[in-house]
Design an enzyme around this catalytic site. Sequence first.
Site, PDB file in Angstrom:
ATOM      1  N   CYS A  54     -17.386 -18.033  20.465  1.00  0.00           N
ATOM      2  CA  CYS A  54     -18.534 -18.272  19.582  1.00  0.00           C
ATOM      3  C   CYS A  54     -19.785 -18.608  20.407  1.00  0.00           C
ATOM      4  O   CYS A  54     -19.675 -19.229  21.481  1.00  0.00           O
ATOM      5  CB  CYS A  54     -18.237 -19.434  18.636  1.00  0.00           C
ATOM      6  SG  CYS A  54     -17.057 -19.032  17.340  1.00  0.00           S
ATOM      7  N   ASN A  76     -13.439 -11.115  31.679  1.00  0.00           N
ATOM      8  CA  ASN A  76     -12.312 -11.932  31.237  1.00  0.00           C
ATOM      9  C   ASN A  76     -12.021 -13.024  32.263  1.00  0.00           C
ATOM     10  O   ASN A  76     -11.948 -12.753  33.460  1.00  0.00           O
ATOM     11  CB  ASN A  76     -11.082 -11.030  31.045  1.00  0.00           C
ATOM     12  CG  ASN A  76     -10.017 -11.670  30.190  1.00  0.00           C
ATOM     13  OD1 ASN A  76      -9.658 -12.830  30.389  1.00  0.00           O
ATOM     14  ND2 ASN A  76      -9.515 -10.926  29.226  1.00  0.00           N
ATOM     15  N   HIS A 163     -11.769 -14.687  16.647  1.00  0.00           N
ATOM     16  CA  HIS A 163     -13.120 -14.133  16.662  1.00  0.00           C
ATOM     17  C   HIS A 163     -13.023 -12.604  16.833  1.00  0.00           C
ATOM     18  O   HIS A 163     -12.223 -12.127  17.637  1.00  0.00           O
ATOM     19  CB  HIS A 163     -13.923 -14.750  17.818  1.00  0.00           C
ATOM     20  CG  HIS A 163     -15.378 -14.447  17.730  1.00  0.00           C
ATOM     21  ND1 HIS A 163     -16.261 -15.252  17.025  1.00  0.00           N
ATOM     22  CD2 HIS A 163     -16.107 -13.422  18.207  1.00  0.00           C
ATOM     23  CE1 HIS A 163     -17.465 -14.726  17.102  1.00  0.00           C
ATOM     24  NE2 HIS A 163     -17.399 -13.611  17.812  1.00  0.00           N
ATOM     25  N   HIS A 165     -13.144  -9.294  18.315  1.00  0.00           N
ATOM     26  CA  HIS A 165     -13.385  -8.891  19.711  1.00  0.00           C
ATOM     27  C   HIS A 165     -12.375  -7.834  20.136  1.00  0.00           C
ATOM     28  O   HIS A 165     -11.360  -7.618  19.469  1.00  0.00           O
ATOM     29  CB  HIS A 165     -13.248 -10.092  20.654  1.00  0.00           C
ATOM     30  CG  HIS A 165     -11.832 -10.571  20.787  1.00  0.00           C
ATOM     31  ND1 HIS A 165     -11.217 -11.341  19.817  1.00  0.00           N
ATOM     32  CD2 HIS A 165     -10.897 -10.364  21.747  1.00  0.00           C
ATOM     33  CE1 HIS A 165      -9.970 -11.603  20.193  1.00  0.00           C
ATOM     34  NE2 HIS A 165      -9.746 -11.014  21.362  1.00  0.00           N
ATOM     35  N   LYS A 313       8.203  -3.496  11.884  1.00  0.00           N
ATOM     36  CA  LYS A 313       9.190  -2.648  12.555  1.00  0.00           C
ATOM     37  C   LYS A 313       9.392  -3.196  13.957  1.00  0.00           C
ATOM     38  O   LYS A 313       8.424  -3.515  14.644  1.00  0.00           O
ATOM     39  CB  LYS A 313       8.688  -1.211  12.648  1.00  0.00           C
ATOM     40  CG  LYS A 313       9.615  -0.382  13.519  1.00  0.00           C
ATOM     41  CD  LYS A 313       9.283   1.070  13.577  1.00  0.00           C
ATOM     42  CE  LYS A 313      10.205   1.800  14.549  1.00  0.00           C
ATOM     43  NZ  LYS A 313      11.633   1.687  14.226  1.00  0.00           N
ATOM     44  N   PHE A 314      10.641  -3.266  14.378  1.00  0.00           N
ATOM     45  CA  PHE A 314      10.934  -3.687  15.743  1.00  0.00           C
ATOM     46  C   PHE A 314      11.196  -2.457  16.600  1.00  0.00           C
ATOM     47  O   PHE A 314      11.899  -1.551  16.176  1.00  0.00           O
ATOM     48  CB  PHE A 314      12.166  -4.597  15.776  1.00  0.00           C
ATOM     49  CG  PHE A 314      11.893  -5.962  15.207  1.00  0.00           C
ATOM     50  CD1 PHE A 314      11.336  -6.955  15.994  1.00  0.00           C
ATOM     51  CD2 PHE A 314      12.164  -6.238  13.880  1.00  0.00           C
ATOM     52  CE1 PHE A 314      11.059  -8.209  15.467  1.00  0.00           C
ATOM     53  CE2 PHE A 314      11.891  -7.492  13.343  1.00  0.00           C
ATOM     54  CZ  PHE A 314      11.340  -8.476  14.140  1.00  0.00           C
ATOM     55  N   MET A 315      10.615  -2.434  17.764  1.00  0.00           N
ATOM     56  CA  MET A 315      10.936  -1.366  18.720  1.00  0.00           C
ATOM     57  C   MET A 315      11.997  -1.969  19.630  1.00  0.00           C
ATOM     58  O   MET A 315      11.687  -2.574  20.664  1.00  0.00           O
ATOM     59  CB  MET A 315       9.698  -0.970  19.522  1.00  0.00           C
ATOM     60  CG  MET A 315       8.697  -0.176  18.732  1.00  0.00           C
ATOM     61  SD  MET A 315       9.272   1.526  18.421  1.00  0.00           S
ATOM     62  CE  MET A 315       7.836   2.171  17.574  1.00  0.00           C
ATOM     63  N   VAL A 316      13.259  -1.885  19.194  1.00  0.00           N
ATOM     64  CA  VAL A 316      14.315  -2.585  19.941  1.00  0.00           C
ATOM     65  C   VAL A 316      15.461  -1.625  20.290  1.00  0.00           C
ATOM     66  O   VAL A 316      15.183  -0.547  20.811  1.00  0.00           O
ATOM     67  CB  VAL A 316      14.790  -3.841  19.163  1.00  0.00           C
ATOM     68  CG1 VAL A 316      13.726  -4.930  19.221  1.00  0.00           C
ATOM     69  CG2 VAL A 316      15.110  -3.509  17.706  1.00  0.00           C
ATOM     70  N   GLU A 319      15.435   2.326  20.195  1.00  0.00           N
ATOM     71  CA  GLU A 319      14.122   2.673  20.749  1.00  0.00           C
ATOM     72  C   GLU A 319      14.049   2.358  22.249  1.00  0.00           C
ATOM     73  O   GLU A 319      13.497   3.120  23.025  1.00  0.00           O
ATOM     74  CB  GLU A 319      13.002   1.914  20.022  1.00  0.00           C
ATOM     75  CG  GLU A 319      12.630   2.486  18.677  1.00  0.00           C
ATOM     76  CD  GLU A 319      13.502   1.981  17.542  1.00  0.00           C
ATOM     77  OE1 GLU A 319      14.485   1.260  17.819  1.00  0.00           O
ATOM     78  OE2 GLU A 319      13.216   2.328  16.383  1.00  0.00           O
TER      79      GLU A 319
END
Length: 349
Positions: A54, A76, A163, A165, A313-316, A319
């Site tokens: 902010c 960053n 925020h 971004h 959804k799980f990408m497990v 996958e």
Amino acid sequence: MAFNPSEHQHLRYNPLKGEWVLVSPHRALRPWSGQVEPAPAEAVPAFDPNNPLCPGVQRSSGIVTPQYKSTYVFVNDFPALLEEGPEPAESNDPLFQTKSAKGTCRVICYHPHSNVYFTTMSLSEVVAIINEWIKQTQELGKKYVWVQIFENRGIIMGCSNPHPHCQIWTSNFMPNEPKAKDQHQKEYYEKYKRPLLQDYVKRELEQKTRIVYENEEWLIVVPYWAIWPYETLVLPKRQIQRFTDVDKNQKEMLAKALKVIVAKYDNVFKCNFPYSMGWHGAPTGDKFKESMPYWTFHGCYYPPLLRSATVKKFMVGYELLAQCQRDLTPELAASVLRQQPETRFSEAK
Ligand code: H2U
């Protein structure tokens, strides 16, 4: 029994990445008694004196975020990539290869207020974000081969700050995702003499089954090969290679398209629909001046929600161990999104 893609299992090919996805529509109604994520908090104040994004608040670095009025960009304070650092030794060992990794990471605040988003910002405020994306691509692309702009929306996508971004990570190497897209678009162009994604736009406009939204410049579809339940691809109707090629009309129409897609997402489960989204275009750095006609600039939205505002959804298992799989067909997901109003439920009069 005749094959029906909305009922029967099959594989679909992703020509952009050279990967297959397993589609299992017959499984879409299976019962769920697993994890339910906590419902996302909706109320955020316009200004929070403890939020470092902010205006006027001090960041971890000690720097005070200025009283910005539009977008605001800063390096960053916890970057994954640094511009300078010791280089690893060259190695010919096929099992232990290492390469140089340099770059920079920035944060773009979209707006001085924390309680606004694409759905509630004016068109010109969204155009200001697009202008910032283009400006950053122009500036960072002079030095780096890859400029990755991305946004994580929502706590379940790892977003650490409410925020509005996004982030930019640039690198002196091509990351895996764009490298695969570069290779496959190039191979397609060499074979068919046309850009893969422009051919794809044409076919989607003909078939009409996966269209979520379109205006005179942009087409948003759930791609034929989508892996996330409500994944979408944002495609230009006129061929452009990079963000820096977008003209005034494309920019305004993109702002409109982005406002609509987020509103549609939020309307599906009446929540802030979480996702990771970002942009892919032709490589930059030394290649910035090069025309790469095989590359089509595009945007990707990867939202994890499947059944409700809290069940994702799980990408497990399969996958991770085998390949991506989905139950809901891309056509069904597209029709759900297409039917949603273009205004967010909270803004509807
Ligand atoms: P995410 O919400 O996607 O995590 O992005 C917020 C970024 O903002 C995160 O990468 C940075 C974090 O490192 N940040 C700072 O650079 N300084 C701060 O004081 C707070 C957050």
